[in-house]
Design an enzyme around this catalytic site. Structure first.
Site, PDB file in Angstrom:
ATOM      1  N   ASN A  45     -15.897 -19.454  28.022  1.00  0.00           N
ATOM      2  CA  ASN A  45     -14.714 -19.742  27.214  1.00  0.00           C
ATOM      3  C   ASN A  45     -14.417 -18.559  26.305  1.00  0.00           C
ATOM      4  O   ASN A  45     -15.137 -17.566  26.313  1.00  0.00           O
ATOM      5  CB  ASN A  45     -14.893 -21.045  26.439  1.00  0.00           C
ATOM      6  CG  ASN A  45     -16.070 -20.986  25.500  1.00  0.00           C
ATOM      7  OD1 ASN A  45     -16.074 -20.192  24.567  1.00  0.00           O
ATOM      8  ND2 ASN A  45     -17.090 -21.796  25.757  1.00  0.00           N
ATOM      9  N   ASP A  47     -18.787 -27.857  28.003  1.00  0.00           N
ATOM     10  CA  ASP A  47     -18.959 -29.306  28.147  1.00  0.00           C
ATOM     11  C   ASP A  47     -19.357 -29.678  29.567  1.00  0.00           C
ATOM     12  O   ASP A  47     -19.896 -30.748  29.806  1.00  0.00           O
ATOM     13  CB  ASP A  47     -17.663 -30.029  27.778  1.00  0.00           C
ATOM     14  CG  ASP A  47     -17.416 -29.978  26.278  1.00  0.00           C
ATOM     15  OD1 ASP A  47     -18.406 -29.970  25.524  1.00  0.00           O
ATOM     16  OD2 ASP A  47     -16.243 -29.929  25.865  1.00  0.00           O
TER      17      ASP A  47
HETATM   18  N1  CTP Z   1     -21.280 -29.158  20.952  1.00  0.00           N
HETATM   19  C1  CTP Z   1     -22.598 -29.221  21.335  1.00  0.00           C
HETATM   20  N2  CTP Z   1     -22.932 -29.431  22.635  1.00  0.00           N
HETATM   21  C2  CTP Z   1     -21.978 -29.597  23.574  1.00  0.00           C
HETATM   22  C3  CTP Z   1     -20.619 -29.548  23.186  1.00  0.00           C
HETATM   23  C4  CTP Z   1     -20.299 -29.332  21.870  1.00  0.00           C
HETATM   24  O1  CTP Z   1     -23.469 -29.049  20.484  1.00  0.00           O
HETATM   25  N3  CTP Z   1     -22.336 -29.782  24.825  1.00  0.00           N
HETATM   26  C5  CTP Z   1     -20.958 -28.936  19.535  1.00  0.00           C
HETATM   27  C6  CTP Z   1     -20.201 -27.668  19.231  1.00  0.00           C
HETATM   28  O2  CTP Z   1     -21.101 -26.606  18.916  1.00  0.00           O
HETATM   29  C7  CTP Z   1     -19.375 -28.051  18.021  1.00  0.00           C
HETATM   30  C8  CTP Z   1     -19.145 -29.528  18.200  1.00  0.00           C
HETATM   31  O3  CTP Z   1     -20.122 -29.993  19.146  1.00  0.00           O
HETATM   32  O4  CTP Z   1     -20.093 -27.887  16.821  1.00  0.00           O
HETATM   33  C9  CTP Z   1     -17.790 -29.933  18.697  1.00  0.00           C
HETATM   34  O5  CTP Z   1     -17.431 -29.200  19.821  1.00  0.00           O
HETATM   35  P1  CTP Z   1     -16.079 -29.506  20.560  1.00  0.00           P
HETATM   36  O6  CTP Z   1     -15.995 -28.673  21.805  1.00  0.00           O
HETATM   37  O7  CTP Z   1     -14.940 -29.445  19.582  1.00  0.00           O
HETATM   38  O8  CTP Z   1     -16.266 -31.062  20.889  1.00  0.00           O
HETATM   39  P2  CTP Z   1     -16.810 -31.812  22.104  1.00  0.00           P
HETATM   40  O9  CTP Z   1     -17.882 -32.722  21.647  1.00  0.00           O
HETATM   41  O10 CTP Z   1     -17.152 -30.874  23.203  1.00  0.00           O
HETATM   42  O11 CTP Z   1     -15.546 -32.711  22.485  1.00  0.00           O
HETATM   43  P3  CTP Z   1     -14.191 -32.329  23.273  1.00  0.00           P
HETATM   44  O12 CTP Z   1     -14.431 -30.999  23.965  1.00  0.00           O
HETATM   45  O13 CTP Z   1     -14.007 -33.451  24.200  1.00  0.00           O
HETATM   46  O14 CTP Z   1     -13.102 -32.246  22.237  1.00  0.00           O
END
Ligand code: CTP
Length: 418
Positions: free
Chosen positions: A216, A285
């Site tokens: 990303n 993710d």
């Molecule tokens: N995060 C994590 N592990 C993952 C995904 C995210 O620890 N597998 C953490 C990121 O470091 C950040 C927070 O969760 O501090 C939120 O990340 P974000 O990408 O905004 O949220 P997601 O939980 O991935 O939700 P979405 O992508 O569906 O918005």
């Protein structure tokens, strides 16, 4: 405690006398064993005599890298800046001319003051004063931004009638405001002493085959700015970083990882040490369910089966020490605050820093950011600023949460004893 007051050559140099005096007034609740070491540039000495500062501070004033009048450069003097640099708790420059700003921003070291700025790790406060046009010149604006991004505290000049006859911004800030900024940075500089801060930064890379990956746009700048700010405030920093092209912050323990799975292992292993955890990493993710062992050939369409990665933040929040403050980041493109609040609750965090990554010019791959920090009972909005400034505010927020939870823990254990 020792504060170094740098005075550079402008008419406002006379106001530095008041700064020197005010610095020595006992701070509320603090002991008064304060030494103010004045360093004057050559030009400053045209406006105010060193004797004035010597009398005000009861200290010999440092007037240049190589003392004037000496037939040979004085070795003692040449290494004095290192000794001063190591012994001070803060460097404040008032007034700071456009020339001093340019030297500091660009790392020039051709006199005692500019050499001292490079040689010290103490926090710096800079109070500029100059003609309106010089202050508004693009070169000065850039130098100010560079210094701010590096964590230098700028005490903005005020507006008014200037000695050059013009009216506008450029007048040295009031001595009280300058001194207040000094005490703020000194306090900040110590507020993480003895604490371990665990940070994550950058993207992760999930292999598709030996040469391709899913990644990303995260540059890691926010996480690295947090590392630098925490180090400056006295913390021991463990930085778990995905692949980025940033230099390692000096003094941090850098753990380099590639995939979300590696980041998870590193975070969970080091979690018990941390008093504050801030997860600024943009973790993938999803990852390819299987990575091909050989490079996938370009023969027709390819369908990638993806599987979710573990949510490291949620897992860490469930396993953290009771006294540990856990803060996540949320990158959102719509319903920013609402989505962030959901993540705060779902991941059982103490706070979440949300940024709207759809806004141009900030966030991903930029030096600037605008965020909102949300906890269970407070909201703090940070308007667009350098990532370093945002980092400082996030750390202050985390420290406040930690102090409050300590307070609660102390009250409840007193209750239990009763
Ligand atoms: N995060 C994590 N592990 C993952 C995904 C995210 O620890 N597998 C953490 C990121 O470091 C950040 C927070 O969760 O501090 C939120 O990340 P974000 O990408 O905004 O949220 P997601 O939980 O991935 O939700 P979405 O992508 O569906 O918005």
């Amino acid at each position: 405690m020792k504060i170094c007051l740098g005075v550079s050559g402008g008419i406002a140099a006379y106001k530095a006398c008041e700064v020197a005096r005010l610095l020595q007034e006992t701070r509320p609740g603090q002991e008064s064993n304060l030494v103010v070491q004045v360093v004057m540039t050559r030009a400053a000495q045209q406006f105010v005599r060193p004797l004035t500062f010597a009398a005000l501070t009861n200290q010999k004033v440092i007037t240049d890298l190589f003392r004037e009048g000496a037939a040979e450069p004085n070795v003692e003097s040449a290494i004095e800046h290192i000794a001063v640099a190591q012994s001070i708790d803060a460097l404040v420059v008032a007034p700071a001319t456009a020339d001093v700003l340019a030297k500091f921003a660009n790392g020039l070291a051709d006199d005692f003051l500019s050499t001292l700025y490079l040689a010290t790790t103490a926090p710096s406060v800079v109070a500029p004063a100059m003609n309106v046009n010089m202050w508004q010149h693009e070169a000065t604006r850039r130098n100010i931004e560079t210094l701010r991004a590096r964590g230098v505290r700028i005490v903005e000049p005020g507006e008014g009638y200037l000695a050059c006859g013009m009216t506008g911004p450029g007048r040295l800030a009031e001595p009280e405001a300058i001194v207040a900024a000094v005490w703020q940075v000194v306090e900040r500089n110590r507020d993480l002493a003895g604490e371990t801060v665990l940070l994550t930064a950058g993207p992760t890379r999930e292999p598709i085959d030996p040469v391709r990956y899913l990644g990303n746009r995260s540059s890691g700048r926010m996480g690295y700015a947090l590392a630098e700010a925490a180090l400056h405030r006295g913390a021991r920093v463990i930085l778990v970083s995905g692949p980025v092209s940033l230099p390692a912050p000096a003094g941090a323990e850098l753990i380099k990882v590639e995939t979300a799975a590696q980041m998870r292992s590193a975070v969970l292993e080091r979690l018990p040490e941390a008093a504050i955890v801030i997860k600024a990493a943009a973790v993938a993710d999803f990852r390819p369910a299987t990575a091909a062992s050989q490079k996938i050939k370009r023969s027709g369409p390819v369908t990638l089966a993806l599987e979710p990665t573990a949510d490291i933040l949620a897992e860490a929040a469930a396993r953290k020490r009771a006294d540990c403050v856990m803060i996540g980041f949320a990158a959102e493109t719509e319903n920013t605050l609402e989505n962030a609040r959901k993540k705060l609750a779902a991941k059982q965090l103490d706070a979440i820093v949300v940024n709207d990554v759809s806004q141009p010019g900030i966030g991903f791959d930029s030096d600037r950011n605008a965020v909102t920090i949300i906890s269970h009972d407070s909201v703090e909005e940070i308007a667009e600023a350098s990532k370093r400034e945002v980092a400082e505010r996030v750390l202050s927020f985390a420290i406040n949460l930690r102090r409050r939870s300590h307070g609660r823990a102390a009250v409840s254990s007193a209750g239990e004893r009763r």
